[in-house]
Write a protein that holds these residues in place. Structure first.
Motif, short mmCIF file in Angstrom:
data_model
loop_
_atom_site.label_atom_id
_atom_site.label_comp_id
_atom_site.label_asym_id
_atom_site.label_seq_id
_atom_site.Cartn_x
_atom_site.Cartn_y
_atom_site.Cartn_z
N ASP A 16 0.86 -1.17 0.00
CA ASP A 16 0.00 0.00 0.00
C ASP A 16 0.91 1.24 0.00
OD1 ASP A 16 -2.88 1.07 0.68
OD2 ASP A 16 -1.48 2.15 1.97
N LYS A 17 0.49 2.29 -0.71
CA LYS A 17 1.38 3.45 -0.86
C LYS A 17 1.79 4.08 0.47
CE LYS A 17 -2.32 6.67 -2.29
NZ LYS A 17 -2.57 7.43 -1.10
N GLN A 36 0.48 8.77 -9.60
CA GLN A 36 -0.45 7.71 -9.98
C GLN A 36 -0.11 7.22 -11.37
OE1 GLN A 36 -4.30 9.75 -9.78
NE2 GLN A 36 -4.80 8.46 -8.04
N LYS A 44 -5.51 -1.02 -6.94
CA LYS A 44 -5.60 0.40 -6.57
C LYS A 44 -4.78 0.68 -5.30
CE LYS A 44 -9.22 3.74 -5.34
NZ LYS A 44 -8.51 4.89 -5.84
N ASP A 45 -4.02 1.77 -5.37
CA ASP A 45 -3.20 2.27 -4.25
C ASP A 45 -2.00 1.39 -3.90
OD1 ASP A 45 -4.72 4.55 -4.07
OD2 ASP A 45 -5.95 3.81 -2.41
N TYR A 68 2.15 4.63 -7.88
CA TYR A 68 1.16 3.66 -7.43
C TYR A 68 0.01 3.57 -8.43
CZ TYR A 68 -1.70 7.58 -5.80
OH TYR A 68 -2.44 8.72 -5.74
N THR A 70 -3.68 3.41 -10.03
CA THR A 70 -4.96 4.10 -9.89
C THR A 70 -6.10 3.11 -9.73
OG1 THR A 70 -5.32 4.03 -12.26
CG2 THR A 70 -4.27 6.01 -11.39
#
Length: 85
Positions: A16-17, A36, A44-45, A68, A70
């Motif tokens: 996760d970012k 992104q 996502k993320d 990361y 989108t």
């Protein structure tokens, strides 16, 4: 050889970012920011890559940019609006 003024960029791909940012900060880096990107490779993320890249040996004052996903995948133009059947 890496001297005392260099660090190895940890591989945070797939994290996760926000988790990735804290990993990088724990390793002694500053995070320059987030970018992104549309990619089918990660959810996502989730982190797709960093600049400098994972496992690069860089000066310890290097700022790391986190890329990361989108959650969107770019559909090729010739498939837009077509049925998937």
């Amino acid at each position: 050889s890496s001297g005392p003024d260099t660090l190895t960029v940890p591989d945070v791909t797939g994290m996760d970012k926000d988790e990735a940012r804290s990993e990088l900060e724990k390793a002694g880096f500053a995070v320059a920011g987030f970018t992104q990107e549309n990619t089918p490779d990660q959810d996502k993320d989730k982190v797709t890559k960093t600049e400098p890249a994972a496992r690069a040996v860089v000066s310890k004052d290097t700022k790391i940019r986190i890329f990361y996903a989108t959650g969107n995948v770019k559909v090729p133009d010739d498939l837009v609006g077509k049925d998937w059947a």
